[in-house]
Design a protein around this motif. Sequence first.
Motif, PDB file in Angstrom:
ATOM      1  N   LEU A 328       0.824  -1.208   0.000  1.00  0.00           N
ATOM      2  CA  LEU A 328       0.000   0.000   0.000  1.00  0.00           C
ATOM      3  C   LEU A 328       0.856   1.255   0.000  1.00  0.00           C
ATOM      4  N   ASP A 329       1.945   1.231   0.760  1.00  0.00           N
ATOM      5  CA  ASP A 329       2.843   2.393   0.798  1.00  0.00           C
ATOM      6  C   ASP A 329       3.467   2.641  -0.570  1.00  0.00           C
ATOM      7  N   ARG A 330       3.892   1.570  -1.208  1.00  0.00           N
ATOM      8  CA  ARG A 330       4.527   1.710  -2.525  1.00  0.00           C
ATOM      9  C   ARG A 330       3.544   2.276  -3.548  1.00  0.00           C
ATOM     10  N   VAL A 331       2.338   1.706  -3.587  1.00  0.00           N
ATOM     11  CA  VAL A 331       1.356   2.140  -4.580  1.00  0.00           C
ATOM     12  C   VAL A 331       0.939   3.582  -4.328  1.00  0.00           C
ATOM     13  N   ALA A 332       0.638   3.915  -3.068  1.00  0.00           N
ATOM     14  CA  ALA A 332       0.220   5.282  -2.749  1.00  0.00           C
ATOM     15  C   ALA A 332       1.319   6.290  -3.079  1.00  0.00           C
ATOM     16  N   SER A 333       2.571   5.929  -2.804  1.00  0.00           N
ATOM     17  CA  SER A 333       3.685   6.823  -3.086  1.00  0.00           C
ATOM     18  C   SER A 333       3.844   7.054  -4.585  1.00  0.00           C
ATOM     19  N   ARG A 334       3.756   5.985  -5.353  1.00  0.00           N
ATOM     20  CA  ARG A 334       3.900   6.133  -6.810  1.00  0.00           C
ATOM     21  C   ARG A 334       2.758   6.939  -7.417  1.00  0.00           C
ATOM     22  N   LEU A 335       1.549   6.701  -6.952  1.00  0.00           N
ATOM     23  CA  LEU A 335       0.408   7.441  -7.495  1.00  0.00           C
ATOM     24  C   LEU A 335       0.496   8.925  -7.156  1.00  0.00           C
ATOM     25  N   ALA A 336       1.082   9.233  -5.985  1.00  0.00           N
ATOM     26  CA  ALA A 336       1.244  10.629  -5.608  1.00  0.00           C
ATOM     27  C   ALA A 336       2.293  11.327  -6.473  1.00  0.00           C
ATOM     28  N   ASN A 337       3.316  10.587  -6.894  1.00  0.00           N
ATOM     29  CA  ASN A 337       4.412  11.158  -7.684  1.00  0.00           C
ATOM     30  C   ASN A 337       4.236  10.956  -9.184  1.00  0.00           C
ATOM     31  N   GLU A 338       3.297  10.110  -9.575  1.00  0.00           N
ATOM     32  CA  GLU A 338       3.035   9.839 -10.995  1.00  0.00           C
ATOM     33  C   GLU A 338       1.547  10.045 -11.263  1.00  0.00           C
ATOM     34  N   PRO A 339       1.096  11.279 -11.359  1.00  0.00           N
ATOM     35  CA  PRO A 339      -0.342  11.564 -11.452  1.00  0.00           C
ATOM     36  C   PRO A 339      -1.032  10.943 -12.660  1.00  0.00           C
ATOM     37  N   ARG A 340      -0.287  10.619 -13.699  1.00  0.00           N
ATOM     38  CA  ARG A 340      -0.904  10.032 -14.895  1.00  0.00           C
ATOM     39  C   ARG A 340      -0.979   8.504 -14.843  1.00  0.00           C
ATOM     40  N   SER A 341      -0.423   7.926 -13.791  1.00  0.00           N
ATOM     41  CA  SER A 341      -0.426   6.460 -13.680  1.00  0.00           C
ATOM     42  C   SER A 341      -1.817   5.951 -13.308  1.00  0.00           C
ATOM     43  N   TRP A 342      -2.118   4.749 -13.780  1.00  0.00           N
ATOM     44  CA  TRP A 342      -3.392   4.101 -13.461  1.00  0.00           C
ATOM     45  C   TRP A 342      -3.165   3.229 -12.235  1.00  0.00           C
ATOM     46  N   ASP A 343      -4.027   3.382 -11.242  1.00  0.00           N
ATOM     47  CA  ASP A 343      -3.798   2.699  -9.967  1.00  0.00           C
ATOM     48  C   ASP A 343      -3.742   1.179 -10.124  1.00  0.00           C
ATOM     49  N   GLN A 344      -4.526   0.615 -11.028  1.00  0.00           N
ATOM     50  CA  GLN A 344      -4.517  -0.844 -11.188  1.00  0.00           C
ATOM     51  C   GLN A 344      -3.204  -1.331 -11.789  1.00  0.00           C
ATOM     52  N   ALA A 345      -2.659  -0.565 -12.732  1.00  0.00           N
ATOM     53  CA  ALA A 345      -1.373  -0.940 -13.323  1.00  0.00           C
ATOM     54  C   ALA A 345      -0.261  -0.881 -12.275  1.00  0.00           C
ATOM     55  N   VAL A 346      -0.245   0.181 -11.476  1.00  0.00           N
ATOM     56  CA  VAL A 346       0.771   0.320 -10.433  1.00  0.00           C
ATOM     57  C   VAL A 346       0.615  -0.777  -9.394  1.00  0.00           C
ATOM     58  N   PHE A 347      -0.610  -1.073  -9.019  1.00  0.00           N
ATOM     59  CA  PHE A 347      -0.910  -2.127  -8.047  1.00  0.00           C
ATOM     60  C   PHE A 347      -0.307  -3.464  -8.488  1.00  0.00           C
ATOM     61  N   ASN A 348      -0.470  -3.815  -9.753  1.00  0.00           N
ATOM     62  CA  ASN A 348       0.044  -5.086 -10.262  1.00  0.00           C
ATOM     63  C   ASN A 348       1.551  -5.074 -10.461  1.00  0.00           C
ATOM     64  N   GLU A 349       2.095  -3.953 -10.882  1.00  0.00           N
ATOM     65  CA  GLU A 349       3.546  -3.862 -11.056  1.00  0.00           C
ATOM     66  C   GLU A 349       4.270  -4.064  -9.728  1.00  0.00           C
ATOM     67  N   GLU A 350       3.779  -3.409  -8.695  1.00  0.00           N
ATOM     68  CA  GLU A 350       4.419  -3.552  -7.382  1.00  0.00           C
ATOM     69  C   GLU A 350       4.214  -4.946  -6.802  1.00  0.00           C
ATOM     70  N   LEU A 351       3.128  -5.584  -7.163  1.00  0.00           N
ATOM     71  CA  LEU A 351       2.816  -6.896  -6.612  1.00  0.00           C
ATOM     72  C   LEU A 351       3.570  -8.018  -7.321  1.00  0.00           C
ATOM     73  N   PHE A 352       3.875  -7.835  -8.623  1.00  0.00           N
ATOM     74  CA  PHE A 352       4.430  -8.937  -9.407  1.00  0.00           C
ATOM     75  C   PHE A 352       5.864  -8.750  -9.880  1.00  0.00           C
ATOM     76  N   PHE A 353       6.312  -7.533 -10.099  1.00  0.00           N
ATOM     77  CA  PHE A 353       7.656  -7.357 -10.641  1.00  0.00           C
ATOM     78  C   PHE A 353       8.700  -7.936  -9.678  1.00  0.00           C
ATOM     79  N   PRO A 354       9.640  -8.742 -10.189  1.00  0.00           N
ATOM     80  CA  PRO A 354      10.671  -9.338  -9.324  1.00  0.00           C
ATOM     81  C   PRO A 354      11.789  -8.340  -9.036  1.00  0.00           C
ATOM     82  N   SER A 355      12.645  -8.721  -8.114  1.00  0.00           N
ATOM     83  CA  SER A 355      13.829  -7.911  -7.848  1.00  0.00           C
ATOM     84  C   SER A 355      14.790  -8.004  -9.028  1.00  0.00           C
ATOM     85  N   TYR A 356      15.483  -6.912  -9.283  1.00  0.00           N
ATOM     86  CA  TYR A 356      16.510  -6.877 -10.324  1.00  0.00           C
ATOM     87  C   TYR A 356      17.485  -5.775  -9.953  1.00  0.00           C
TER      88      TYR A 356
END
Length: 434
Positions: A328-356
């Motif tokens: 929740l912290d990650r998604v809320a932070s990104r949405l606050a700094n990326e106003p054009r981002s779609w919350d569902q896309a950010v939600f899934n990216e943070e949930l599924f993207f692996p470490s690199y």
Amino acid sequence: MMGVRRESALMRKASQSVVKSRILMAVAIGISIGCLFAFLYPHGFLSFSAPVFRSRRSRRFQVLSSECESSESLNVLKSEYAAVYEKNKELKQQVKELTGKVRLAEQGKDHAQKQVEALGKQSKAGPFGTVKGLRTSPTVIPDEPVTRRLAEILENVAVQRELIVALANWNVRRSLEVWFTSIKRVGITNYLVVALDDKIAEFCTSNDVPVYKRDPDKGIDSIGRTGGNHAVSGLKFRILREFLQMGYSVLLSDVDIVYLQNPFDYLYRDSDVESMTDGHDNMTAYGFDDVFDEPAMGWARYAHTIRIWVYNSGFFYIRPTIPSIELLDRVASRLANEPRSWDQAVFNEELFFPSYPEYEGLHAARRTMDFYLFMNSKVLFKIVRKDARLSKLKPVIVHINYHPNKLERMKAVVEFYINGNQDALKAFPDGSEW
């Protein structure tokens, strides 16, 4: 002869008298000398007697002096202790204000160890085929409530520390009415509307719907009163954190959903996040091996990829765990700094993207809900309503997420599944165009 004897006796007596007088004189002389020495040497005649006495006396003075110095040191220590005590009181007040942050940091620091402690003692690997890793993260220790008013509401509304939560403003009141009417019909009591404006709060109160109006916040209030669906969707991640921080599990729900059964009877509760899918079949919902073909690569033209359709951020169950709160912290932070981002896309990216390199992925457990029980509107209108066997199944919820005319389709779902009108869904196209 008699005369001679008398003379001899007189001589002996005279001699004895002389001896006695000499003895008395010697004694008198001795006493006089003794008195003289006693007067001249009151502390003793021997040379070492006086120094010994002086040494003992000086030692006693040293002891008395040492005791005085100890008393002064004790007074200094007491004054220093008093100063430290006052400083400690100030620090305690500061620590009290930071208790929530410290507690959360401590929970995250030894998260892996806490998992072991919560699930049992460490053990050796078992025989082949019997080993299973950790599945369920331990819940956080409930923190101090953000507001006492919210804490009191949750104590009265939640059942086994879990509840349905929806955000709403006056713009969605008509959909909200269908939403809470379906919830009441099923018999669900543990649900709550977070009102984003005063009018929707009054509307819920007048309809006997549990409601919580947050304390004034200029930024949030502006979004809540005038924001559209996407703006409100982004706001929910910040608000949702308050519930998890207090130790409550939340089934987050958009208001364009019709409830046909109690969803709490169908949850597994074995993951940090348990979400409905935008997929429409086993492959798209649960994942598949998708082969990418690049003929220019010759022998290596086929590249295998793993694909899954995204989770729907409008309906998911989230447990109060460290990975969940971090999400929740990650998604809320990104949405606050990326106003054009779609919350569902950010939600899934943070949930599924692996470490690199240069990025650390979220270590959260995920579960995909049964897409026939937790049904999206694409599954209903494109597949289920056209299949005689599938149309007899009763889903838990239907989410009108794929179509814009939400209110009409929500009412049609009620007619079809509740009132038994088999023709209620036929007038609608598969997609969004009539």
